[in-house]
Design a protein around this motif. Structure first.
Motif, mmCIF file in Angstrom:
data_model
loop_
_atom_site.group_PDB
_atom_site.id
_atom_site.type_symbol
_atom_site.label_atom_id
_atom_site.label_comp_id
_atom_site.label_asym_id
_atom_site.label_seq_id
_atom_site.Cartn_x
_atom_site.Cartn_y
_atom_site.Cartn_z
ATOM 1 N N ALA A 169 -7.775 -1.633 -6.597
ATOM 2 C CA ALA A 169 -6.956 -0.594 -5.969
ATOM 3 C C ALA A 169 -5.609 -1.200 -5.601
ATOM 4 N N ARG A 170 -4.652 -0.354 -5.278
ATOM 5 C CA ARG A 170 -3.328 -0.875 -4.890
ATOM 6 C C ARG A 170 -3.468 -1.660 -3.583
ATOM 7 N N SER A 171 -2.594 -2.621 -3.418
ATOM 8 C CA SER A 171 -2.716 -3.535 -2.274
ATOM 9 C C SER A 171 -2.695 -2.815 -0.932
ATOM 10 N N GLY A 172 -1.955 -1.701 -0.830
ATOM 11 C CA GLY A 172 -1.851 -0.985 0.433
ATOM 12 C C GLY A 172 -2.922 0.057 0.653
ATOM 13 N N HIS A 173 -3.949 0.069 -0.172
ATOM 14 C CA HIS A 173 -5.003 1.082 -0.054
ATOM 15 C C HIS A 173 -5.750 0.908 1.271
ATOM 16 N N SER A 174 -6.129 2.030 1.878
ATOM 17 C CA SER A 174 -6.813 1.998 3.171
ATOM 18 C C SER A 174 -8.178 1.319 3.109
ATOM 19 N N LEU A 175 -8.755 1.172 1.918
ATOM 20 C CA LEU A 175 -10.030 0.474 1.791
ATOM 21 C C LEU A 175 -9.934 -0.959 2.325
ATOM 22 N N PHE A 176 -8.767 -1.562 2.188
ATOM 23 C CA PHE A 176 -8.603 -2.950 2.595
ATOM 24 C C PHE A 176 -8.377 -3.097 4.107
ATOM 25 N N ASP A 177 -8.389 -1.989 4.839
ATOM 26 C CA ASP A 177 -8.187 -2.047 6.292
ATOM 27 C C ASP A 177 -9.443 -2.501 7.041
ATOM 28 N N GLY A 178 -10.561 -2.526 6.366
ATOM 29 C CA GLY A 178 -11.812 -2.936 7.012
ATOM 30 C C GLY A 178 -12.818 -3.400 5.987
ATOM 31 N N ARG A 179 -14.015 -3.699 6.434
ATOM 32 C CA ARG A 179 -15.065 -4.137 5.514
ATOM 33 C C ARG A 179 -15.419 -3.006 4.562
ATOM 34 N N ILE A 180 -15.470 -3.340 3.285
ATOM 35 C CA ILE A 180 -15.738 -2.313 2.267
ATOM 36 C C ILE A 180 -17.244 -2.176 2.113
ATOM 37 N N THR A 181 -17.776 -1.123 2.678
ATOM 38 C CA THR A 181 -19.209 -0.834 2.593
ATOM 39 C C THR A 181 -19.463 0.130 1.445
ATOM 40 N N ALA A 182 -20.725 0.316 1.127
ATOM 41 C CA ALA A 182 -21.073 1.260 0.071
ATOM 42 C C ALA A 182 -20.599 2.668 0.436
ATOM 43 N N ARG A 183 -20.710 3.041 1.718
ATOM 44 C CA ARG A 183 -20.299 4.384 2.144
ATOM 45 C C ARG A 183 -18.783 4.559 2.017
ATOM 46 N N ARG A 184 -18.000 3.559 2.446
ATOM 47 C CA ARG A 184 -16.548 3.658 2.330
ATOM 48 C C ARG A 184 -16.120 3.635 0.849
ATOM 49 N N PHE A 185 -16.826 2.834 0.049
ATOM 50 C CA PHE A 185 -16.549 2.777 -1.384
ATOM 51 C C PHE A 185 -16.793 4.150 -2.022
ATOM 52 N N ALA A 186 -17.911 4.780 -1.679
ATOM 53 C CA ALA A 186 -18.248 6.086 -2.253
ATOM 54 C C ALA A 186 -17.284 7.168 -1.789
ATOM 55 N N ALA A 187 -16.728 7.024 -0.581
ATOM 56 C CA ALA A 187 -15.839 8.048 -0.032
ATOM 57 C C ALA A 187 -14.470 8.059 -0.701
ATOM 58 N N ALA A 188 -14.098 6.963 -1.355
ATOM 59 C CA ALA A 188 -12.793 6.912 -2.023
ATOM 60 C C ALA A 188 -12.826 7.752 -3.294
ATOM 61 N N ASP A 189 -11.651 8.220 -3.707
ATOM 62 C CA ASP A 189 -11.541 8.927 -4.982
ATOM 63 C C ASP A 189 -11.449 7.899 -6.108
ATOM 64 N N HIS A 190 -12.198 8.145 -7.171
ATOM 65 C CA HIS A 190 -12.357 7.144 -8.220
ATOM 66 C C HIS A 190 -11.748 7.576 -9.549
ATOM 67 N N ILE A 191 -11.458 6.554 -10.347
ATOM 68 C CA ILE A 191 -11.033 6.755 -11.738
ATOM 69 C C ILE A 191 -12.208 6.391 -12.633
ATOM 70 N N GLY A 192 -12.653 7.319 -13.445
ATOM 71 C CA GLY A 192 -13.678 7.020 -14.440
ATOM 72 C C GLY A 192 -13.029 6.500 -15.705
ATOM 73 N N ILE A 193 -13.687 5.573 -16.375
ATOM 74 C CA ILE A 193 -13.156 4.994 -17.620
ATOM 75 C C ILE A 193 -14.164 5.240 -18.731
ATOM 76 N N SER A 194 -13.792 6.088 -19.662
ATOM 77 C CA SER A 194 -14.697 6.413 -20.769
ATOM 78 C C SER A 194 -13.900 6.991 -21.922
ATOM 79 N N ARG A 195 -14.092 6.411 -23.106
ATOM 80 C CA ARG A 195 -13.426 6.960 -24.292
ATOM 81 C C ARG A 195 -13.998 8.338 -24.648
ATOM 82 N N LEU A 196 -15.247 8.560 -24.245
ATOM 83 C CA LEU A 196 -15.928 9.810 -24.595
ATOM 84 C C LEU A 196 -15.878 10.837 -23.473
ATOM 85 N N GLY A 197 -15.174 10.521 -22.397
ATOM 86 C CA GLY A 197 -15.042 11.463 -21.291
ATOM 87 C C GLY A 197 -16.241 11.520 -20.366
ATOM 88 N N LYS A 198 -17.135 10.519 -20.420
ATOM 89 C CA LYS A 198 -18.303 10.516 -19.535
ATOM 90 C C LYS A 198 -17.869 10.271 -18.090
#
Length: 303
Positions: A169-198
Motif C-alpha cells: 500500500a502507499r506509505s501514507g496509508h492508514s493501515l500503517f498507523d497501527g498493528r495490521i490485524t486480520a480484521r483491519r486488513f479485511a476492512a481495507a479496500d483491495h485490488i484483485g489481480i487476475s487476467r481472467l477477472g476472478k
C-alpha cells in the motif's frame, strides 16, 4: 567409408606402424593389417610402405593425415553431447512465458548476464496467455516461468524458490498507523489481480475461516498495474516478498506481512524434454534460474 575405418586410418598415419596402431586402437596387428588392405583399396594408394625395419607414409598419406585427424575431431564434436558449445558464438532467440511481475524483476539482470557471454542471444517475454504446457509442447515457448500447474505429462520442471505473499500500500496509508490485524486488513479496500477477472482466491478463503470478508473494489490484469493503482489510492494489493524492493520504495509504497496463514508461492520453470540436453537451452535455463534467485542471494545449481 565408416567411422571405424577413419579411426584406423588416423592411427596408422599418426603411428606409421601397424603394431603401434593396433595398440592405439586396442586390437590385434593382424586386424589392423586387414584394415590397411581395405584402406589401400579404397584410397587407391599404398599409404604406408616398407622402409627397412619400419614403414613410411606415401605423399598421398601425408596429404590425408591432417585432414583425417580434423575430420575425426569434427565427428566427435557432433556425436558428443554438448561438446564444443561456446555461448559467445550462439545466435538464438529464447522465448519465456512469465507474469509481468517476474519479468519486470529479472529481465534486466537476465539480459546483462546473457549478453556478457552471448552478445547475439535475444529474449522474448510472453504473457501467460497459453498456460499448462501446450505452448511448450508446440514449441511456441522455450521456458514457462512462475507457479506451475496443469502441465503436459512429458514436461520437465525445476523448482526454483518459494516466495511468501505480502501486502502493499502507499506509505501514507492508514493501515500503517497501527498493528495490521486480520480484521483491519479485511476492512481495507483491495485490488484483485487476475487476467481472467476472478475476484476470489486463497486470501478470501483464509479470511472466511476467521469469519471475515474483504471488499475487492477493482480487479486488474497485472501486478504492475496494481502497484501503480495502489500508489495513488487507498487500495491495498499483494506482491511477492523481497521482489522489486527498490521499485516499491521509489513508488512510495510499503509492504507488510499478510496477517493470515498463507502458503508461499512455489516458483519454478518448465520446458519440453526435446530441449533438455540441448547445450544452448541448458545454458539459458541456468542463467534464467540465476536471475530469478539473484535478489535472494541464492546460487543456481544447474539443470
Amino acid at each position: 567409408m565408416d567411422l571405424n575405418l577413419l579411426r584406423a586410418l588416423d592411427a596408422l598415419l599418426q603411428e606409421n606402424s601397424v603394431t603401434r596402431a593396433a595398440e592405439r586402437l586396442g586390437t590385434s596387428p593382424a586386424a589392423v593389417s586387414r584394415t590397411l588392405a581395405r584402406l589401400r583399396r579404397a584410397v587407391g594408394d599404398p599409404l604406408l610402405v616398407r622402409a627397412g625395419q619400419g614403414m613410411v607414409p606415401t605423399p598421398r598419406a601425408l596429404e590425408l593425415r591432417d585432414e583425417v585427424s580434423a575430420l575425426l575431431r569434427g565427428c566427435d564434436n557432433v556425436l558428443r553431447p554438448g561438446a564444443g558449445f561456446d555461448a559467445v558464438h550462439l545466435q538464438r532467440t529464447f522465448t519465456v512465458q512469465a507474469t509481468d511481475l517476474l519479468l519486470t524483476g529479472l529481465a534486466g539482470t537476465l539480459t546483462d548476464r546473457i549478453h556478457a557471454e552471448a552478445p547475439h542471444v535475444d529474449v522474448v517475454f510472453l504473457p501467460e496467455a497459453i498456460e499448462g504446457g501446450p505452448a511448450l509442447r508446440q514449441g511456441l515457448v522455450d521456458v514457462e516461468l512462475g507457479v506451475l500447474g496443469h502441465l503436459d505429462p512429458e514436461i520437465r520442471t525445476r523448482q526454483l524458490t518459494e516466495m511468501p505473499l505480502v501486502g502493499i500500500a502507499r506509505s501514507g496509508h492508514s493501515l500503517f498507523d497501527g498493528r495490521i490485524t486480520a480484521r483491519r486488513f479485511a476492512a481495507a479496500d483491495h485490488i484483485g489481480i487476475s487476467r481472467l477477472g476472478k475476484r476470489l482466491g486463497p486470501i478470501d478463503s483464509a479470511l472466511a475461516e476467521r469469519g471475515l470478508r474483504r471488499r475487492i473494489s477493482v480487479v486488474v490484469p497485472s501486478h504492475t498495474s496494481a502497484m501503480m493503482l495502489a500508489r495513488t489510492t487507498n487500495l491495498v494489493a499483494l506482491t511477492l516478498d523481497g521482489w522489486l524492493s527498490d521499485t516499491i520504495s521509489a513508488l512510495g509504497l510499503r509492504t507488510f506481512p499478510v496477517p493470515l496463514d498463507l502458503a508461499p508461492l512455489e516458483l519454478g520453470m518448465a520446458w519440453h524434454p526435446r530441449n533438455s540436453t540441448d547445450p544452448g537451452h541448458r545454458w539459458f535455463r541456468d542463467h534464467l534460474a540465476a536471475a530469478v534467485l539473484a535478489p535472494f542471494g541464492t546460487e543456481s545449481d544447474g539443470s
